[in-house]
Design an enzyme around this catalytic site. Structure first.
Site, short mmCIF file in Angstrom:
data_model
loop_
_atom_site.label_atom_id
_atom_site.label_comp_id
_atom_site.label_asym_id
_atom_site.label_seq_id
_atom_site.Cartn_x
_atom_site.Cartn_y
_atom_site.Cartn_z
N SER A 2 0.83 -1.20 0.00
CA SER A 2 0.00 0.00 0.00
C SER A 2 0.87 1.26 0.00
O SER A 2 1.80 1.38 -0.79
CB SER A 2 -0.97 -0.04 1.18
OG SER A 2 -1.90 1.03 1.11
N ASP A 56 -2.47 6.32 -3.53
CA ASP A 56 -1.37 5.56 -2.95
C ASP A 56 -0.83 4.58 -3.99
O ASP A 56 -1.31 4.52 -5.12
CB ASP A 56 -1.80 4.87 -1.65
CG ASP A 56 -2.82 3.78 -1.88
OD1 ASP A 56 -3.50 3.79 -2.91
OD2 ASP A 56 -2.94 2.89 -1.02
#
Length: 533
Positions: A137, A297
């Site tokens: 992530s 992200d």
């Protein structure tokens, strides 16, 4: 004071992946699936080839046990450790006969694109597909991560992840990881069971089914997209081309595994955290050049929306999205619910009540939204950490994992169809429902204190007021599905707090919100700390 950022040594990181091995008796070096898969760093012996070999083997065994015989869609982001991890997975999966689907040219693939590919396959095939995404992530460049998506297309349940985690650790501890059946990567990619597929265009061409792309194209909005060096970097140009969006500009087209172009976060570390004003500083500086801008992200399951007013708070944008979607999506079920996590802002509750919809409040973790998005009973699912997804315009499922791309494009749709950007809509929401003062603070907590917090029962809380207001509810199970929230939430008419122990650090996460004032919020926080002490 903000610390100076540190640039990671990529050659050392990759070498550590192949040459270092975990100590199976050290918990910090074991496979540990949290809410978003296993994460770690090769330098810390927590994300090395042994881990990936074992996880890939555990997934093969899980597929066999569950009778999953369709293809496995494999995607990876742009972190340095994602490339070697992907190759390790290919070697194991290919050797054991798994039908494997890879992006052409091994280009990066966002989490939501894998989710959608799984669901699209399973609509029309009896042999069900599943998938894996290699990503930590928004974590720093030193980190690697890997997660498994079952045939439902979304985050795996705790039952599945526990099974994979335990089996992987067993393989490492017994020494079997080193002898797992694999085939050299160069040979693996030439096998008949390994296929190359263009993930990009099928996803891009389907976007009109979930967002009003025609309105965006006609609006002439000047749009800024900052990929933050992530896996969606090659999606924006096809989106602009397919839909004729002439004023969509990719702000930063750089790919660099050190992510050295990123401004340092509050603690000096590099994080691709699109909800952080530090990490998003470069795009925020350009806010007056665009009608709407956004960043994501690294695996593109989260979003950060920038208007000429600045970076939007994630909770603020979620409330705007809920109001817009549930008043414009006529193809959705009239009883479709609004999904939110227990630590998301109550401004969402107020908006939901205002538009006459039912709220479904669940524990932290997007896995709790999967079933509702699959069957259409939940129109939208959102987390306070800037992750959300929603149904197609006809009420069918889009993805069962968070999708930063559609949340970006929804901000464009809102601006295009209403003439006001999301920040302007949020100003109207606060004028109608009240101003939210929201914060999360992390406090040190020993393992014993964390355990005690996790075991709290509502009846253990003797207080009947919080910051001068009568307590209206105390709960340790989510109202929406009666699942444990892993902590405690206490509410009043004017505010609330929720406390839960971290699964990875010796801290307690304390979320709080006031609809009165910053001083009232501080009072809630102070009293909350006494209540849970």
């Amino acid at each position: 004071m903000q610390e100076k950022k540190k640039i990671v040594n990529i050659p050392s990181l990759i070498s550590d992946y192949y040459t270092l091995a975990p100590n199976p008796d050290d918990k910090t070096q074991q496979v540990a699936f949290g809410t978003s898969g296993h994460r770690g760093s090769s330098a810390l012996h927590s994300f090395n080839e042994s881990h990936i070999l074992a996880i890939a083997q555990a997934v093969v065994e899980h597929r066999t046990a569950e009778g999953i015989t369709g293809p496995l869609y494999l995607g990876a982001d742009t972190h340095a450790l994602s490339e070697p991890s992907m190759r390790t997975c290919v070697e194991v999966l290919a050797a054991q006969g798994v039908e494997l689907i890879l992006q052409e040219n091994f280009a990066p693939t966002p989490t939501p694109v894998v989710s959608r590919a799984i669901l699209e396959h399973n609509r029309t095939h009896d042999k069900q597909a599943d998938g894996m995404v290699i990503t930590p992530s928004h974590n720093p460049p030193t980190d690697g991560g890997i997660k498994y998506d079952p045939p439902s297309g979304g985050p795996a349940s705790p039952e599945i992840t526990s099974k994979i985690q335990n089996r992987a650790n067993e393989l490492i501890k017994s020494g079997q990881a080193a002898s797992i059946k694999r085939v050299p990567f160069e040979k693996a990619v030439k096998q008949d069971n390994v296929h190359f597929y263009d993930y990009v265009l099928p996803y891009v061409k389907a976007l009109a089914s979930v967002v009003d792309m025609e309105a965006i194209a006609k609006s002439g909005l000047h749009i800024g997209a900052d990929p933050l060096g992530g896996s969606g970097i090659y999606y924006w140009e096809p989106i602009a081309e397919v839909y004729g969006i002439k004023n969509l500009e990719v702000v930063n087209p750089n790919l660099d595994p050190t992510f050295s172009f990123m401004p340092p976060d509050h603690d000096g570390k590099i994080r691709m955290d699109c909800s952080s004003p530090y990490a998003m500083a470069n795009l925020i500086k350009l806010k007056d050049q665009y009608d709407i801008a956004f960043g994501n992200d690294t695996d593109y399951d989260r979003h950060g929306i920038v208007t000429p007013q600045g970076l939007m708070n994630p909770n603020a944008y979620l409330s705007v999205a809920v109001q817009h979607l549930f008043t414009t999506r006529k193809g959705w079920r009239p009883d479709a619910m609004v999904g939110k996590t227990v630590v998301s802002s109550s401004i969402i509750d107020r908006v939901t009540a205002g538009i006459g919809r039912k709220l479904c409040e669940v524990p932290v973790g997007f896995k709790w939204f999967v079933d509702g998005l699959l069957d259409g009973s939940m129109g939208f699912g959102g987390e306070e950490s800037a992750g959300a997804s929603f149904l197609c315009r006809d009420g069918s499922v889009w993805t069962t994992d968070k999708d930063g791309i559609i949340m970006d494009l929804l901000a464009c749709e809102i601006s295009a169809t209403t003439g006001k950007n999301p920040a302007e809509h949020y100003a109207e929401i606060t004028a109608k429902y009240g101003t939210s003062y929201y914060a999360r603070i992390d406090t040190p907590a020993s393992p014993e204190q964390k355990a005690a917090l996790g075991k709290l029962a509502p009846e253990d809380i003797k207080a009947d007021t919080l910051a001068g207001d009568k307590i209206t509810a105390k709960f340790t199970k989510a109202p929406g599905n009666n699942a444990s929230i892993g902590g405690l939430k206490v509410t009043t008419a004017n505010g609330w707090f929720a406390a839960r122990p971290s699964g990875t650090e010796n801290i307690c996460k304390l979320y709080a919100e006031s609809f009165v004032s910053p001083e009232h919020l501080k009072k809630i926080q102070e009293e909350a700390q006494k209540i849970i002490a």
